[in-house]
Design a protein around this motif. Structure first.
Motif, PDB file in Angstrom:
ATOM      1  N   ASP A  81       0.893  -1.112   0.017  1.00 54.69           N
ATOM      2  CA  ASP A  81       0.022  -0.131  -0.065  1.00 54.69           C
ATOM      3  C   ASP A  81       0.855   1.237   0.135  1.00 54.69           C
ATOM      4  OD1 ASP A  81      -1.423   2.244   1.703  1.00 54.69           O
ATOM      5  OD2 ASP A  81      -2.970   0.876   0.803  1.00 54.69           O
ATOM      6  N   ASN A  82       0.350   2.122  -0.510  1.00 49.55           N
ATOM      7  CA  ASN A  82       1.287   3.409  -0.843  1.00 49.55           C
ATOM      8  C   ASN A  82       1.631   4.153   0.403  1.00 49.55           C
ATOM      9  OD1 ASN A  82       1.697   3.524  -3.692  1.00 49.55           O
ATOM     10  ND2 ASN A  82      -0.188   4.503  -4.026  1.00 49.55           N
ATOM     11  N   ASN A  83       0.566   4.055   1.368  1.00 49.71           N
ATOM     12  CA  ASN A  83       0.781   4.606   2.754  1.00 49.71           C
ATOM     13  C   ASN A  83       1.129   3.903   3.599  1.00 49.71           C
ATOM     14  OD1 ASN A  83      -0.305   7.327   1.993  1.00 49.71           O
ATOM     15  ND2 ASN A  83      -2.302   6.077   1.944  1.00 49.71           N
ATOM     16  N   SER A  84       1.917   2.293   3.461  1.00 47.46           N
ATOM     17  CA  SER A  84       2.233   1.499   4.433  1.00 47.46           C
ATOM     18  C   SER A  84       3.687   2.134   5.043  1.00 47.46           C
ATOM     19  CB  SER A  84       2.615   0.251   3.969  1.00 47.46           C
ATOM     20  OG  SER A  84       3.681   0.116   2.952  1.00 47.46           O
ATOM     21  N   THR A  85       4.049   1.717   6.091  1.00 46.11           N
ATOM     22  CA  THR A  85       5.311   2.389   6.803  1.00 46.11           C
ATOM     23  C   THR A  85       6.571   1.884   5.842  1.00 46.11           C
ATOM     24  OG1 THR A  85       4.546   1.824   8.958  1.00 46.11           O
ATOM     25  CG2 THR A  85       6.828   2.021   8.830  1.00 46.11           C
ATOM     26  N   LEU A  86       6.548   0.671   5.199  1.00 44.11           N
ATOM     27  CA  LEU A  86       7.814   0.563   4.251  1.00 44.11           C
ATOM     28  C   LEU A  86       7.842   1.216   3.169  1.00 44.11           C
ATOM     29  CD1 LEU A  86      10.070  -1.573   3.737  1.00 44.11           C
ATOM     30  CD2 LEU A  86       8.335  -3.114   2.757  1.00 44.11           C
ATOM     31  N   HIS A 106      -2.791  12.044 -15.595  1.00 45.46           N
ATOM     32  CA  HIS A 106      -2.706  12.937 -16.919  1.00 45.46           C
ATOM     33  C   HIS A 106      -2.852  11.751 -17.969  1.00 45.46           C
ATOM     34  CE1 HIS A 106       0.414  15.897 -14.868  1.00 45.46           C
ATOM     35  NE2 HIS A 106      -0.975  16.340 -14.738  1.00 45.46           N
ATOM     36  N   PHE A 107      -2.703  10.706 -17.811  1.00 42.87           N
ATOM     37  CA  PHE A 107      -2.938   9.780 -19.004  1.00 42.87           C
ATOM     38  C   PHE A 107      -3.873   8.443 -18.744  1.00 42.87           C
ATOM     39  CE2 PHE A 107       1.642  11.397 -19.051  1.00 42.87           C
ATOM     40  CZ  PHE A 107       1.625  11.745 -20.292  1.00 42.87           C
ATOM     41  N   PHE A 108      -4.184   8.103 -17.696  1.00 46.23           N
ATOM     42  CA  PHE A 108      -5.007   7.353 -17.350  1.00 46.23           C
ATOM     43  C   PHE A 108      -6.012   7.392 -16.122  1.00 46.23           C
ATOM     44  CE2 PHE A 108      -0.777   5.573 -18.758  1.00 46.23           C
ATOM     45  CZ  PHE A 108      -1.290   4.878 -19.841  1.00 46.23           C
ATOM     46  N   HIS A 109      -6.963   6.631 -16.125  1.00 44.16           N
ATOM     47  CA  HIS A 109      -7.761   6.504 -14.816  1.00 44.16           C
ATOM     48  C   HIS A 109      -7.009   5.921 -13.774  1.00 44.16           C
ATOM     49  CE1 HIS A 109     -11.307   7.987 -17.050  1.00 44.16           C
ATOM     50  NE2 HIS A 109     -11.388   6.803 -17.778  1.00 44.16           N
ATOM     51  N   PRO A 110      -7.177   6.296 -12.447  1.00 45.62           N
ATOM     52  CA  PRO A 110      -6.558   5.631 -11.399  1.00 45.62           C
ATOM     53  C   PRO A 110      -6.989   4.416 -11.066  1.00 45.62           C
ATOM     54  CG  PRO A 110      -7.951   7.391 -10.559  1.00 45.62           C
ATOM     55  CD  PRO A 110      -7.876   7.560 -11.969  1.00 45.62           C
ATOM     56  N   PRO A 111      -6.002   3.347 -10.546  1.00 45.42           N
ATOM     57  CA  PRO A 111      -6.666   2.059 -10.122  1.00 45.42           C
ATOM     58  C   PRO A 111      -7.721   2.322  -9.145  1.00 45.42           C
ATOM     59  CG  PRO A 111      -4.156   2.153 -10.203  1.00 45.42           C
ATOM     60  CD  PRO A 111      -4.601   3.709 -10.419  1.00 45.42           C
ATOM     61  N   ASN A 112      -8.721   1.189  -9.362  1.00 42.95           N
ATOM     62  CA  ASN A 112      -9.740   1.456  -8.376  1.00 42.95           C
ATOM     63  C   ASN A 112     -10.385   0.001  -8.189  1.00 42.95           C
ATOM     64  OD1 ASN A 112     -10.944   0.881 -10.958  1.00 42.95           O
ATOM     65  ND2 ASN A 112     -12.604   2.449 -10.779  1.00 42.95           N
ATOM     66  N   GLU A 117      -4.475  -5.638  -3.269  1.00 39.70           N
ATOM     67  CA  GLU A 117      -3.394  -6.333  -3.842  1.00 39.70           C
ATOM     68  C   GLU A 117      -3.441  -5.699  -5.312  1.00 39.70           C
ATOM     69  OE1 GLU A 117      -0.914 -10.098  -4.402  1.00 39.70           O
ATOM     70  OE2 GLU A 117      -2.119 -10.156  -2.837  1.00 39.70           O
ATOM     71  N   ILE A 118      -4.529  -5.896  -5.919  1.00 37.34           N
ATOM     72  CA  ILE A 118      -4.674  -6.064  -7.255  1.00 37.34           C
ATOM     73  C   ILE A 118      -4.375  -4.288  -7.694  1.00 37.34           C
ATOM     74  CG2 ILE A 118      -5.985  -5.964  -9.401  1.00 37.34           C
ATOM     75  CD1 ILE A 118      -7.197  -8.473  -8.426  1.00 37.34           C
ATOM     76  N   ARG A 119      -5.075  -3.731  -6.888  1.00 35.77           N
ATOM     77  CA  ARG A 119      -5.080  -2.361  -6.944  1.00 35.77           C
ATOM     78  C   ARG A 119      -3.544  -1.530  -6.854  1.00 35.77           C
ATOM     79  NH1 ARG A 119      -8.634  -1.219  -3.590  1.00 35.77           N
ATOM     80  NH2 ARG A 119      -7.499  -0.673  -1.737  1.00 35.77           N
ATOM     81  N   PHE A 120      -2.807  -2.206  -5.779  1.00 35.02           N
ATOM     82  CA  PHE A 120      -1.193  -1.967  -5.801  1.00 35.02           C
ATOM     83  C   PHE A 120      -0.627  -2.307  -6.791  1.00 35.02           C
ATOM     84  CE2 PHE A 120       2.732  -2.264  -3.587  1.00 35.02           C
ATOM     85  CZ  PHE A 120       3.224  -1.113  -3.356  1.00 35.02           C
ATOM     86  N   ALA A 121      -0.799  -3.331  -7.176  1.00 33.59           N
ATOM     87  CA  ALA A 121      -0.159  -3.860  -8.489  1.00 33.59           C
ATOM     88  C   ALA A 121      -0.296  -3.015  -9.757  1.00 33.59           C
ATOM     89  CB  ALA A 121      -0.374  -5.358  -8.687  1.00 33.59           C
ATOM     90  N   ASP A 122      -1.683  -2.802  -9.971  1.00 32.02           N
ATOM     91  CA  ASP A 122      -1.971  -1.614 -10.968  1.00 32.02           C
ATOM     92  C   ASP A 122      -1.307  -0.258 -10.932  1.00 32.02           C
ATOM     93  OD1 ASP A 122      -3.657  -3.932 -12.016  1.00 32.02           O
ATOM     94  OD2 ASP A 122      -5.351  -2.967 -11.404  1.00 32.02           O
TER      95      ASP A 122
END
Length: 217
Positions: A81-86, A106-112, A117-122
């Motif tokens: 996760d983008n906000n995880s401590t690591l 600017h180019f794509f829709h954000p992953p949703n 896990e799939i959202r983070f990988a996207d």
């Protein structure tokens, strides 16, 4: 040959036999002399009107995440996760993750995807796609203006090649040797012969750059 610093305005006089070495002083970002660095965190990265026209572009680039496969050996699913401590610890640029999300938009829709896990990988995948597009646009620009007056750009070095750990960075090769998408793009936009279309001021132009030692037909 000795180069005083990077970036710099280069050398004014270099005569070893006379013991003379004089550096050209002034604005280190001057595009008329020496080399320049460029990082733009404001504009759309493919906007060619914002690119510099230097003699030599010695550093420029855009950040991305390493692949999930590279992150897995030093993380657990709770870290994905983008906000995880690591992830916050491995992100060494304070505004990096926010800028990555902005650049994706600017180019794509954000992953949703509802699966985290799939959202983070996207998200990881899109950071690499956008990094490749951004560095490609800037690199091809420098190759196109090699023979243009007030440019004569004779070289371009993107930042950076590889990594010292598994984390977000400007590299094109991940820690461990896995190629990011950018590195596959590099094979094409730094090929000896390049066909480079681009859009500016409502017009589409196509350049051919030939760095072979012979005419190309």
């Amino acid at each position: 040959p000795y180069w005083p610093s990077c970036p710099s305005n280069g050398i004014l006089i270099d005569e070893p036999d006379r013991g003379l070495f004089i550096q050209r002083w002034g604005d280190a970002a001057d595009t008329l002399y020496g080399d320049v660095h460029r990082y733009d965190f404001t504009h759309v990265c493919t906007d060619v009107t914002k690119f510099l026209r230097p003699r030599f572009a010695s550093e420029y680039g855009y950040e991305s995440y390493p692949s999930l496969e590279t992150l897995k050996p030093i993380s657990t699913p709770e870290d994905w996760d983008n906000n995880s401590t690591l992830m916050r610890h491995r992100q060494r640029f304070s505004q990096g993750t926010k800028l990555l999300a902005t650049r994706i938009s600017h180019f794509f829709h954000p992953p949703n995807n509802s699966d985290s896990e799939i959202r983070f990988a996207d998200f990881i995948y899109l950071t690499q796609v956008v990094q490749a597009l951004c560095v490609q646009a800037e690199s091809e620009h420098y190759r196109r203006i090699r023979t243009e007056q007030k440019a004569y750009t004779m070289g371009a070095l993107y930042w950076q090649l590889n990594d010292v750990w598994q984390g977000q960075s400007w590299s094109s090769i991940e820690y461990g040797g896995r190629w990011k998408l950018l590195h596959y793009f590099v094979m094409h936009f730094f090929a000896p012969v390049l066909v480079s279309p681009f859009q500016m001021n409502g017009r589409i132009s196509v350049y051919i750059a030939n760095d072979l030692t012979r005419p190309f037909k």
